[in-house]
Design a protein around this motif. Structure first.
Motif, PDB file in Angstrom:
ATOM      1  N   PHE A   1       0.838  -1.191   0.000  1.00 42.37           N
ATOM      2  CA  PHE A   1       0.000   0.000   0.000  1.00 42.37           C
ATOM      3  C   PHE A   1       0.874   1.242   0.000  1.00 42.37           C
ATOM      4  O   PHE A   1       2.079   1.163   0.264  1.00 42.37           O
ATOM      5  CB  PHE A   1      -0.930   0.021   1.221  1.00 42.37           C
ATOM      6  N   LYS A   2       0.263   2.370  -0.296  1.00 37.02           N
ATOM      7  CA  LYS A   2       0.965   3.646  -0.246  1.00 37.02           C
ATOM      8  C   LYS A   2       0.586   4.334   1.066  1.00 37.02           C
ATOM      9  O   LYS A   2      -0.567   4.738   1.238  1.00 37.02           O
ATOM     10  CB  LYS A   2       0.598   4.524  -1.434  1.00 37.02           C
ATOM     11  N   PRO A   3       1.518   4.474   2.005  1.00 37.89           N
ATOM     12  CA  PRO A   3       1.178   5.031   3.319  1.00 37.89           C
ATOM     13  C   PRO A   3       0.684   6.471   3.240  1.00 37.89           C
ATOM     14  O   PRO A   3       1.211   7.277   2.476  1.00 37.89           O
ATOM     15  CB  PRO A   3       2.511   4.964   4.085  1.00 37.89           C
ATOM     16  N   ASN A   4      -0.330   6.776   4.031  1.00 36.77           N
ATOM     17  CA  ASN A   4      -0.765   8.156   4.178  1.00 36.77           C
ATOM     18  C   ASN A   4      -0.253   8.705   5.508  1.00 36.77           C
ATOM     19  O   ASN A   4       0.473   8.035   6.235  1.00 36.77           O
ATOM     20  CB  ASN A   4      -2.292   8.262   4.084  1.00 36.77           C
ATOM     21  N   ARG A   5      -0.630   9.909   5.835  1.00 29.14           N
ATOM     22  CA  ARG A   5      -0.121  10.527   7.065  1.00 29.14           C
ATOM     23  C   ARG A   5      -0.553   9.761   8.313  1.00 29.14           C
ATOM     24  O   ARG A   5       0.219   9.622   9.264  1.00 29.14           O
ATOM     25  CB  ARG A   5      -0.602  11.979   7.151  1.00 29.14           C
ATOM     26  N   THR A   6      -1.775   9.272   8.323  1.00 25.57           N
ATOM     27  CA  THR A   6      -2.249   8.501   9.476  1.00 25.57           C
ATOM     28  C   THR A   6      -1.420   7.243   9.665  1.00 25.57           C
ATOM     29  O   THR A   6      -1.020   6.898  10.786  1.00 25.57           O
ATOM     30  CB  THR A   6      -3.730   8.120   9.289  1.00 25.57           C
ATOM     31  N   ASP A   7      -1.135   6.555   8.567  1.00 21.13           N
ATOM     32  CA  ASP A   7      -0.321   5.336   8.643  1.00 21.13           C
ATOM     33  C   ASP A   7       1.048   5.635   9.239  1.00 21.13           C
ATOM     34  O   ASP A   7       1.548   4.899  10.098  1.00 21.13           O
ATOM     35  CB  ASP A   7      -0.142   4.728   7.247  1.00 21.13           C
ATOM     36  N   ARG A   8       1.673   6.708   8.779  1.00 29.57           N
ATOM     37  CA  ARG A   8       3.014   7.045   9.259  1.00 29.57           C
ATOM     38  C   ARG A   8       2.989   7.447  10.729  1.00 29.57           C
ATOM     39  O   ARG A   8       3.905   7.130  11.493  1.00 29.57           O
ATOM     40  CB  ARG A   8       3.618   8.160   8.402  1.00 29.57           C
ATOM     41  N   GLN A   9       1.930   8.146  11.143  1.00 27.82           N
ATOM     42  CA  GLN A   9       1.837   8.572  12.539  1.00 27.82           C
ATOM     43  C   GLN A   9       1.648   7.371  13.462  1.00 27.82           C
ATOM     44  O   GLN A   9       2.263   7.295  14.535  1.00 27.82           O
ATOM     45  CB  GLN A   9       0.666   9.551  12.695  1.00 27.82           C
ATOM     46  N   ILE A  10       0.801   6.421  13.057  1.00 22.03           N
ATOM     47  CA  ILE A  10       0.594   5.215  13.863  1.00 22.03           C
ATOM     48  C   ILE A  10       1.891   4.430  13.965  1.00 22.03           C
ATOM     49  O   ILE A  10       2.299   3.985  15.046  1.00 22.03           O
ATOM     50  CB  ILE A  10      -0.510   4.334  13.246  1.00 22.03           C
ATOM     51  N   ALA A  11       2.554   4.249  12.823  1.00 23.15           N
ATOM     52  CA  ALA A  11       3.805   3.488  12.793  1.00 23.15           C
ATOM     53  C   ALA A  11       4.862   4.149  13.668  1.00 23.15           C
ATOM     54  O   ALA A  11       5.607   3.467  14.385  1.00 23.15           O
ATOM     55  CB  ALA A  11       4.307   3.350  11.360  1.00 23.15           C
ATOM     56  N   TYR A  12       4.935   5.474  13.621  1.00 25.31           N
ATOM     57  CA  TYR A  12       5.935   6.186  14.422  1.00 25.31           C
ATOM     58  C   TYR A  12       5.658   6.017  15.912  1.00 25.31           C
ATOM     59  O   TYR A  12       6.576   5.781  16.705  1.00 25.31           O
ATOM     60  CB  TYR A  12       5.950   7.664  14.057  1.00 25.31           C
ATOM     61  N   ALA A  13       4.385   6.124  16.303  1.00 25.56           N
ATOM     62  CA  ALA A  13       4.036   5.970  17.723  1.00 25.56           C
ATOM     63  C   ALA A  13       4.388   4.572  18.221  1.00 25.56           C
ATOM     64  O   ALA A  13       4.918   4.399  19.320  1.00 25.56           O
ATOM     65  CB  ALA A  13       2.544   6.245  17.920  1.00 25.56           C
TER      66      ALA A  13
END
Length: 230
Positions: free
Chosen positions: A73-85
């Motif tokens: 998939f192509k990550p969106n901002r929500t995906d990146r924020q969840i992954a970072y947390a």
């Protein structure tokens, strides 16, 4: 002294055609920097808007030991924020870092795992339901739930209560030796440690996947790990 009106009278650009029909365009002295600045600003704005940035990402369940499916998939901002947390939680507890049975205290490892279980569960619950329409967000939430239920939970269910009861009772009778020496006398120590390290290896890969998803740069985590270990 330069005439202040000379720059305002300078053409924005000039266009010419030579005898061999080759064309050339010359921008005014101040136009090129302005165009570059606008372009750079536009790219930064688009990045923060989440319209460009990371390319396609593949979440490999087999790579983190929780299945055999791959989701691209192509990550969106929500995906990146969840992954970072999630990456931060894995990196600041004895969860996504290598465990050394010779030096780490198993009861403290269990404390970290238990805390991570609760924090991750709460983080998943806070994801708005409408965000799950995104293929990437669903994949991250599903993988996180599997890590908890298929990774941490079975080990904690099998070993934690038995070990803690034995360990606390043993410490009462032996308050001289260090915890690392005491824990090695657990009746099924080798089996516990083997399972512990297997789960730890999966969590390390999970941490790497979350970092790559959050940043798009899988290599720089090596430098971060070196700083943490120092």
């Amino acid at each position: 002294m330069t005439d202040p009106t000379s720059q305002t009278n300078e053409p924005l650009f000039s266009f010419s055609i030579s005898e061999d029909f080759s064309m050339s365009v010359e921008l005014g002295a101040w136009v090129a920097p302005a165009v570059l600045a606008l372009a750079a600003g536009g790219l930064i704005w688009l990045w923060f808007r989440g319209r460009i940035g990371l390319g396609s990402f593949e979440l490999d369940s087999a790579g983190i030991g929780i299945g055999d499916t791959n989701v691209s998939f192509k990550p969106n901002r929500t995906d990146r924020q969840i992954a970072y947390a999630i990456w931060v939680e894995l990196s600041t507890r004895k969860v996504g870092l290598a465990i050394d049975p010779e030096h780490d205290v198993i009861s403290e490892v269990y404390d970290s795992w238990y805390s991570f279980f609760g924090v991750t569960r709460d983080l998943i619950k806070e994801v708005p339901a409408h965000k799950l329409k995104s293929k990437g967000t669903r994949a991250i939430v599903r993988a996180s739930v599997q890590v908890l239920n298929e990774g941490l939970r079975p080990h904690l269910t099998q070993w934690q209560a038995r070990y803690r009861r034995w360990y606390e009772a043993t410490l009462k009778d032996d308050d001289i030796r260090d915890p690392q020496s005491v824990q090695q006398e657990f009746p099924k120590y080798d089996d516990l440690v083997k399972d512990l390290l297997e789960i730890n290896a999966k969590l390390i890969e999970y941490r790497k996947a979350m970092y790559q998803l959050a940043t798009g740069d899988p290599e720089s985590i090596i430098a971060i790990d070196e700083e943490i270990m120092d």
